[in-house]
Design an enzyme around this catalytic site. Sequence first.
Site, PDB file in Angstrom:
ATOM      1  N   ARG A 104       0.880  -1.172   0.000  1.00 50.02           N
ATOM      2  CA  ARG A 104       0.000   0.000   0.000  1.00 50.02           C
ATOM      3  C   ARG A 104       0.918   1.222   0.000  1.00 50.02           C
ATOM      4  O   ARG A 104       1.585   1.510   0.996  1.00 50.02           O
ATOM      5  CB  ARG A 104      -0.910  -0.006   1.231  1.00 50.02           C
ATOM      6  CG  ARG A 104      -1.926   1.126   1.265  1.00 50.02           C
ATOM      7  CD  ARG A 104      -2.820   1.006   2.489  1.00 50.02           C
ATOM      8  NE  ARG A 104      -3.653   2.170   2.676  1.00 50.02           N
ATOM      9  CZ  ARG A 104      -4.896   2.310   2.231  1.00 50.02           C
ATOM     10  NH1 ARG A 104      -5.446   1.325   1.554  1.00 50.02           N
ATOM     11  NH2 ARG A 104      -5.586   3.406   2.458  1.00 50.02           N
ATOM     12  N   HIS A 131      -7.096   1.214  -6.883  1.00 50.55           N
ATOM     13  CA  HIS A 131      -7.458   0.534  -5.638  1.00 50.55           C
ATOM     14  C   HIS A 131      -8.276  -0.713  -5.992  1.00 50.55           C
ATOM     15  O   HIS A 131      -9.464  -0.808  -5.695  1.00 50.55           O
ATOM     16  CB  HIS A 131      -8.258   1.475  -4.738  1.00 50.55           C
ATOM     17  CG  HIS A 131      -8.348   1.033  -3.306  1.00 50.55           C
ATOM     18  ND1 HIS A 131      -7.770  -0.121  -2.840  1.00 50.55           N
ATOM     19  CD2 HIS A 131      -8.976   1.598  -2.232  1.00 50.55           C
ATOM     20  CE1 HIS A 131      -8.022  -0.247  -1.552  1.00 50.55           C
ATOM     21  NE2 HIS A 131      -8.744   0.775  -1.156  1.00 50.55           N
ATOM     22  N   GLN A 134     -10.469  -2.918  -3.361  1.00 54.78           N
ATOM     23  CA  GLN A 134     -11.740  -2.325  -2.973  1.00 54.78           C
ATOM     24  C   GLN A 134     -12.818  -2.606  -4.010  1.00 54.78           C
ATOM     25  O   GLN A 134     -13.979  -2.838  -3.661  1.00 54.78           O
ATOM     26  CB  GLN A 134     -11.581  -0.815  -2.784  1.00 54.78           C
ATOM     27  CG  GLN A 134     -12.847  -0.111  -2.338  1.00 54.78           C
ATOM     28  CD  GLN A 134     -13.300  -0.553  -0.965  1.00 54.78           C
ATOM     29  OE1 GLN A 134     -12.559  -0.419   0.007  1.00 54.78           O
ATOM     30  NE2 GLN A 134     -14.517  -1.073  -0.857  1.00 54.78           N
ATOM     31  N   ASP A 219     -16.342   8.941  -2.938  1.00 56.37           N
ATOM     32  CA  ASP A 219     -15.174   8.833  -2.055  1.00 56.37           C
ATOM     33  C   ASP A 219     -14.904  10.222  -1.479  1.00 56.37           C
ATOM     34  O   ASP A 219     -15.533  11.208  -1.892  1.00 56.37           O
ATOM     35  CB  ASP A 219     -13.969   8.327  -2.854  1.00 56.37           C
ATOM     36  CG  ASP A 219     -12.794   7.884  -1.977  1.00 56.37           C
ATOM     37  OD1 ASP A 219     -12.959   7.828  -0.739  1.00 56.37           O
ATOM     38  OD2 ASP A 219     -11.717   7.592  -2.530  1.00 56.37           O
ATOM     39  N   CYS A 259     -16.222   3.669  -0.077  1.00 62.19           N
ATOM     40  CA  CYS A 259     -15.133   2.792   0.358  1.00 62.19           C
ATOM     41  C   CYS A 259     -14.661   3.073   1.785  1.00 62.19           C
ATOM     42  O   CYS A 259     -13.928   2.269   2.359  1.00 62.19           O
ATOM     43  CB  CYS A 259     -13.967   2.863  -0.617  1.00 62.19           C
ATOM     44  SG  CYS A 259     -13.198   4.491  -0.754  1.00 62.19           S
ATOM     45  N   ARG A 287     -14.328  -6.616   2.187  1.00 63.88           N
ATOM     46  CA  ARG A 287     -12.883  -6.542   1.952  1.00 63.88           C
ATOM     47  C   ARG A 287     -12.198  -7.797   2.496  1.00 63.88           C
ATOM     48  O   ARG A 287     -11.279  -8.336   1.868  1.00 63.88           O
ATOM     49  CB  ARG A 287     -12.299  -5.292   2.616  1.00 63.88           C
ATOM     50  CG  ARG A 287     -12.549  -3.981   1.896  1.00 63.88           C
ATOM     51  CD  ARG A 287     -11.718  -3.846   0.629  1.00 63.88           C
ATOM     52  NE  ARG A 287     -10.287  -3.893   0.885  1.00 63.88           N
ATOM     53  CZ  ARG A 287      -9.561  -2.847   1.271  1.00 63.88           C
ATOM     54  NH1 ARG A 287     -10.130  -1.662   1.450  1.00 63.88           N
ATOM     55  NH2 ARG A 287      -8.265  -2.966   1.453  1.00 63.88           N
TER      56      ARG A 287
END
Length: 304
Positions: A104, A131, A134, A219, A259, A287
């Site tokens: 990450r 991402h 996700q 987001d 998310c 997730r």
Amino acid sequence: MSVRHFLTLNDLSQSEALQIIARASELKQMHKNRTVYEPLKGRVLAMIFEKSSTRTRVSFEAGMNQLGGTAIFLSPRDTQLGRGEPLEDSARVLSEMVDAVMVRTFEHSKITTFAQYSSVPVINALTDDYHPCQLLADMQAYIEARGSIAGKTVTWIGDGNNMCNSYINAAMLFDFKLNIACPEGYEPMAALLAQAGDRVTLFRSPSDASRGAHLVTTDVWASMGQEEESKLRRLAFVDYQVSPALLDGADPEALFLHCLPAHRGEEVSEDMLDDPRSRVFDQAGNRLHAQKALLEFLLLNNDS
């Protein structure tokens, strides 16, 4: 057999992606039933975090534990990524010690370089550009609630960020139409838009973009690393809030996703996450299971 990595959704075929999502739902039910299932017993996942995250760390660490494996958390203080040791050397060294590496980080080029020199699977747990983990959880949330997303209309509202870029990849992979509502100057990657062609349509009006949509998602306005821009972004995105009233213009069966973490009162109204059309917390829980299915897919496939 060459090693399989998961750096973007483009690393999967449509059938593989749907297989992983279906498997994630199976693993989710097994978890609810307290079924012990440990196909990754003795396996080790290295988790490299240059960007912190609650959901990513807990979901990967818990997921490896539930599959019988072990996860090692590596903070920026614990690794040499970009601090003296070349990425190429870090990748080679870790490949000798662990069975997979989750990264990450900020620049997407870091993870592509790392994967190039890694002899074990590398998983993108977020970069500035994408991402993909996700998106697996998002697609699982929609499919579990409404069935196939193929042929449906999805609306993205807000910044053309890494999540938006991954939604463009998802539109091409899962065969849905994507409407993107964003202010001028905050569009997603131009190369991705060109690749997607008429599958993706840009709007300036959130209400126009979400009219008749089957899924509406958003987001935060300022992502990690953009804190200095937050005041400017709040002004630019003031008309891009998702609320129950906005969702009223979507399809009657529309769902809402985010998310997380969410800034209530900014990109979402105070009551949006608690609206009955919201699947935000199912999505967050997914997730864990989507990543378990991905780990199983990558590690067991790389054995064959």
